[in-house]
Design a protein around this motif. Structure first.
Motif, PDB file in Angstrom:
ATOM      1  N   SER A  67      -0.202  11.334  17.629  1.00 43.60           N
ATOM      2  CA  SER A  67      -1.429  11.223  18.341  1.00 43.60           C
ATOM      3  C   SER A  67      -2.524  11.660  17.351  1.00 43.60           C
ATOM      4  O   SER A  67      -2.661  12.840  16.935  1.00 43.60           O
ATOM      5  CB  SER A  67      -1.708  10.757  19.434  1.00 43.60           C
ATOM      6  OG  SER A  67      -3.389  11.146  19.513  1.00 43.60           O
ATOM      7  N   PRO A  68      -3.331  11.608  16.571  1.00 43.25           N
ATOM      8  CA  PRO A  68      -4.006  12.415  15.765  1.00 43.25           C
ATOM      9  C   PRO A  68      -5.080  13.419  17.169  1.00 43.25           C
ATOM     10  O   PRO A  68      -5.589  15.041  15.993  1.00 43.25           O
ATOM     11  CB  PRO A  68      -5.544  11.464  15.022  1.00 43.25           C
ATOM     12  CG  PRO A  68      -5.396  10.037  16.353  1.00 43.25           C
ATOM     13  CD  PRO A  68      -4.171   9.775  16.445  1.00 43.25           C
ATOM     14  N   VAL A  69      -5.449  13.438  18.310  1.00 42.98           N
ATOM     15  CA  VAL A  69      -6.041  14.008  19.137  1.00 42.98           C
ATOM     16  C   VAL A  69      -4.420  15.559  19.717  1.00 42.98           C
ATOM     17  O   VAL A  69      -4.832  16.119  18.786  1.00 42.98           O
ATOM     18  CB  VAL A  69      -6.269  13.328  20.027  1.00 42.98           C
ATOM     19  CG1 VAL A  69      -7.089  14.310  21.412  1.00 42.98           C
ATOM     20  CG2 VAL A  69      -6.949  12.055  20.011  1.00 42.98           C
ATOM     21  N   LEU A  70      -3.591  14.814  18.799  1.00 43.86           N
ATOM     22  CA  LEU A  70      -2.533  16.088  19.460  1.00 43.86           C
ATOM     23  C   LEU A  70      -2.187  17.665  18.167  1.00 43.86           C
ATOM     24  O   LEU A  70      -1.747  18.165  17.929  1.00 43.86           O
ATOM     25  CB  LEU A  70      -0.918  14.881  19.964  1.00 43.86           C
ATOM     26  CG  LEU A  70      -1.873  14.688  21.863  1.00 43.86           C
ATOM     27  CD1 LEU A  70       0.296  14.405  21.773  1.00 43.86           C
ATOM     28  CD2 LEU A  70      -1.125  16.159  22.639  1.00 43.86           C
ATOM     29  N   CYS A  71      -3.029  16.515  17.229  1.00 47.10           N
ATOM     30  CA  CYS A  71      -2.287  17.274  15.664  1.00 47.10           C
ATOM     31  C   CYS A  71      -3.437  18.187  15.699  1.00 47.10           C
ATOM     32  O   CYS A  71      -3.624  18.480  15.243  1.00 47.10           O
ATOM     33  CB  CYS A  71      -2.353  16.464  14.845  1.00 47.10           C
ATOM     34  SG  CYS A  71      -1.675  15.227  14.302  1.00 47.10           S
ATOM     35  N   VAL A 328       7.685   9.880  12.909  1.00 53.29           N
ATOM     36  CA  VAL A 328       6.717  11.331  13.081  1.00 53.29           C
ATOM     37  C   VAL A 328       6.830  12.554  11.914  1.00 53.29           C
ATOM     38  O   VAL A 328       5.563  13.220  11.656  1.00 53.29           O
ATOM     39  CB  VAL A 328       7.178  12.083  14.397  1.00 53.29           C
ATOM     40  CG1 VAL A 328       6.578  13.659  14.471  1.00 53.29           C
ATOM     41  CG2 VAL A 328       6.590  10.919  15.099  1.00 53.29           C
ATOM     42  N   GLN A 329       8.017  12.661  11.104  1.00 56.62           N
ATOM     43  CA  GLN A 329       8.445  13.715  10.286  1.00 56.62           C
ATOM     44  C   GLN A 329       7.157  13.334   8.863  1.00 56.62           C
ATOM     45  O   GLN A 329       7.021  14.132   8.193  1.00 56.62           O
ATOM     46  CB  GLN A 329       9.582  13.444  10.227  1.00 56.62           C
ATOM     47  CG  GLN A 329      11.131  13.266  11.141  1.00 56.62           C
ATOM     48  CD  GLN A 329      12.838  13.682  10.369  1.00 56.62           C
ATOM     49  OE1 GLN A 329      12.333  13.541   9.639  1.00 56.62           O
ATOM     50  NE2 GLN A 329      13.633  12.917  11.535  1.00 56.62           N
ATOM     51  N   ASN A 330       7.180  11.918   8.784  1.00 53.95           N
ATOM     52  CA  ASN A 330       6.535  11.831   7.480  1.00 53.95           C
ATOM     53  C   ASN A 330       5.220  11.755   7.834  1.00 53.95           C
ATOM     54  O   ASN A 330       4.596  13.008   7.114  1.00 53.95           O
ATOM     55  CB  ASN A 330       7.251  10.285   7.043  1.00 53.95           C
ATOM     56  CG  ASN A 330       7.966   9.902   6.637  1.00 53.95           C
ATOM     57  OD1 ASN A 330       8.789  10.655   5.659  1.00 53.95           O
ATOM     58  ND2 ASN A 330       8.277   8.494   7.173  1.00 53.95           N
ATOM     59  N   GLU A 331       4.892  11.095   9.377  1.00 54.56           N
ATOM     60  CA  GLU A 331       3.080  11.792   9.461  1.00 54.56           C
ATOM     61  C   GLU A 331       2.951  13.353   9.101  1.00 54.56           C
ATOM     62  O   GLU A 331       2.374  13.362   8.516  1.00 54.56           O
ATOM     63  CB  GLU A 331       3.069  11.460  11.141  1.00 54.56           C
ATOM     64  CG  GLU A 331       1.340  10.933  10.993  1.00 54.56           C
ATOM     65  CD  GLU A 331       1.013  10.452  12.108  1.00 54.56           C
ATOM     66  OE1 GLU A 331      -0.170  10.481  12.675  1.00 54.56           O
ATOM     67  OE2 GLU A 331       2.033   9.906  12.429  1.00 54.56           O
ATOM     68  N   ILE A 332       4.015  14.373   9.446  1.00 57.26           N
ATOM     69  CA  ILE A 332       3.302  15.475   9.480  1.00 57.26           C
ATOM     70  C   ILE A 332       3.744  16.077   7.931  1.00 57.26           C
ATOM     71  O   ILE A 332       2.404  17.499   8.080  1.00 57.26           O
ATOM     72  CB  ILE A 332       4.541  16.590  10.855  1.00 57.26           C
ATOM     73  CG1 ILE A 332       4.790  16.242  12.199  1.00 57.26           C
ATOM     74  CG2 ILE A 332       5.147  18.315  10.135  1.00 57.26           C
ATOM     75  CD1 ILE A 332       6.065  16.794  12.951  1.00 57.26           C
TER      76      ILE A 332
END
Length: 408
Positions: A67-71, A328-332
């Motif tokens: 979620s962009p909020v948790l980032c 999730v890995q790719n997004e991070i």
């Protein structure tokens, strides 16, 4: 020959507006799909609260994503996972509320106390991004547009104070006072800033000054600030629920920090991530396996020294949110790459001397791509350093000097 047009034509403006509406519709559809899938797990029971505080999104292929909020690293009084929204707050007569659009929030008379509490935090997050995230050129109406200065009030001592109660709605191209929209009552004088949104940019500065000086607005702001303080200190009637939500947030923050550290370690050392066998059941063991890949093996190793992560892996079941998938890995990795690129660009902008180097090379798919490399002088105090940084690859469709010059 006619002179170069300085202003876009009507057709170009309509095309740009249509493109912007399509992007907003796609974003809203993504938010609706996200909330529909998370709403089933939201209920006041203790077991459901744990699911409610895990802000994840399932894509079409079933993979989870961040979620962009948790980032974002926000203060405890403003950090709020989007899926913390209770079911009654995310649904209104079968319709999903667009949390990023104040114009789509329910009317004050139809709003529940649970919705009001959640949207109070959401409004703080929106205002923190304003006005830097607003494209003022797209807010034009009748020859006038929003301005950056509207979000600031100039005091008698020339000090600029930000209007923390002002938010902007993209879909309605209007501004709202969210304090009045959330906490006004039937006796509050009717105002466009709390109901349909204010759109008269010509009178904006004058009306904003009148509104913030009104007694009704001051009372709504006091109610809003009081509610935020109660949420932060867990002193409201839903104290137990707020405490459980806060504990779940802290748990997922710790897990995400470990996952991000693992991704940064592997990426920095140019190590591979994935293995040939990646299943949830393999994560419950206490020793790594060669076919799991470096990422999952590193997570299992770190879990031996992190009780929160170990408890998460021990109770992990198939289909449950884990934050360990390839998506999730790719997004991070993408978030880290954007941060590194922005840091390099900021250094280049601050350099007095720099040069650019472009080189075209075909990749393994025989697609011509141009590499962007900057060489610049970084001055830190009395020290001077020559740095060379790669920015990105750009796909090109030709090799002629004229074409490459146009691309640069």
């Amino acid at each position: 020959m006619s002179a170069t047009r300085k202003k876009l034509s009507g057709a170009q403006n309509r095309k740009r507006a249509s493109h912007r509406i399509d992007e907003e519709a796609q974003s809203a559809a993504k938010m609706r799909r996200w909330l529909r899938e998370s709403a089933a797990s939201l209920a006041p029971s203790d077991s459901d609260i744990q699911n409610a505080t895990t802000a994840t999104e399932r894509s079409d292929d079933g993979e989870e994503s961040l979620s962009p909020v948790l980032c974002q690293e926000q203060d405890d009084d403003t950090q709020l996972a989007t899926s913390d929204l209770p079911q009654s707050a995310s649904q209104q007569e079968g319709e999903i509320i667009d949390l990023m659009d104040p114009g789509a929030w329910p009317d004050t008379e139809k709003m529940t106390d649970m919705q009001r509490s959640f949207l109070s935090n959401q409004a703080v997050l929106l205002n923190d991004k304003h006005p830097n995230n607003i494209e003022f050129k797209f807010t034009e109406r009748n020859g006038r547009r929003l301005t950056y200065s509207m979000w600031f009030r100039t005091m008698t001592n020339k000090e600029n104070i930000k209007r923390t109660w002002l938010v902007y709605s993209k879909t309605k191209n209007s501004i709202y006072c969210f304090a009045c929209k959330l906490y006004s009552n039937v006796f509050t004088p009717l105002s466009a800033l709390r109901s349909v949104g204010f759109i008269n940019w010509k009178k904006a500065s004058e009306r904003l000054a009148e509104h913030e000086a009104s007694q009704a607005h001051k009372e709504c702001v006091i109610k809003w600030k009081t509610r935020l303080q109660q949420i932060k200190s867990c002193q409201g009637i839903d104290r137990d629920v707020e405490l459980l939500i806060q504990s779940e947030k802290e748990k997922w923050r710790q897990i995400l920090h470990v996952v991000m550290d693992a991704v940064m370690y592997l990426a920095t050392n140019c190590l591979s991530f994935r293995g040939s066998k990646e299943t949830i059941n393999d994560l419950t063991i206490n020793y790594p396996q060669p076919n799991q890949g470096n990422f999952l093996n590193l997570i299992i190793l770190l879990a031996k020294h992190n009780p929160t992560l170990k408890l998460h892996l021990d109770h992990l079941q198939k289909g449950q949110v884990s934050y360990l998938s390839k998506t999730v890995q790719n997004e991070i990795i993408q978030l880290l790459a954007c941060n590194v690129r922005n840091t390099i660009i900021d250094e280049i902008k601050g350099a007095n001397y720099f040069t650019i180097m472009f080189d075209c090379t075909p990749d393994i798919a025989h697609n011509e791509q141009m590499s962007q490399v900057f060489q610049y002088v970084k001055i830190t105090g009395s020290e001077c350093e020559i740095k060379e940084s790669f920015i990105d690859f750009v796909q090109v469709g030709g090799k002629t000097g004229e074409y490459i010059t146009q691309q640069i």
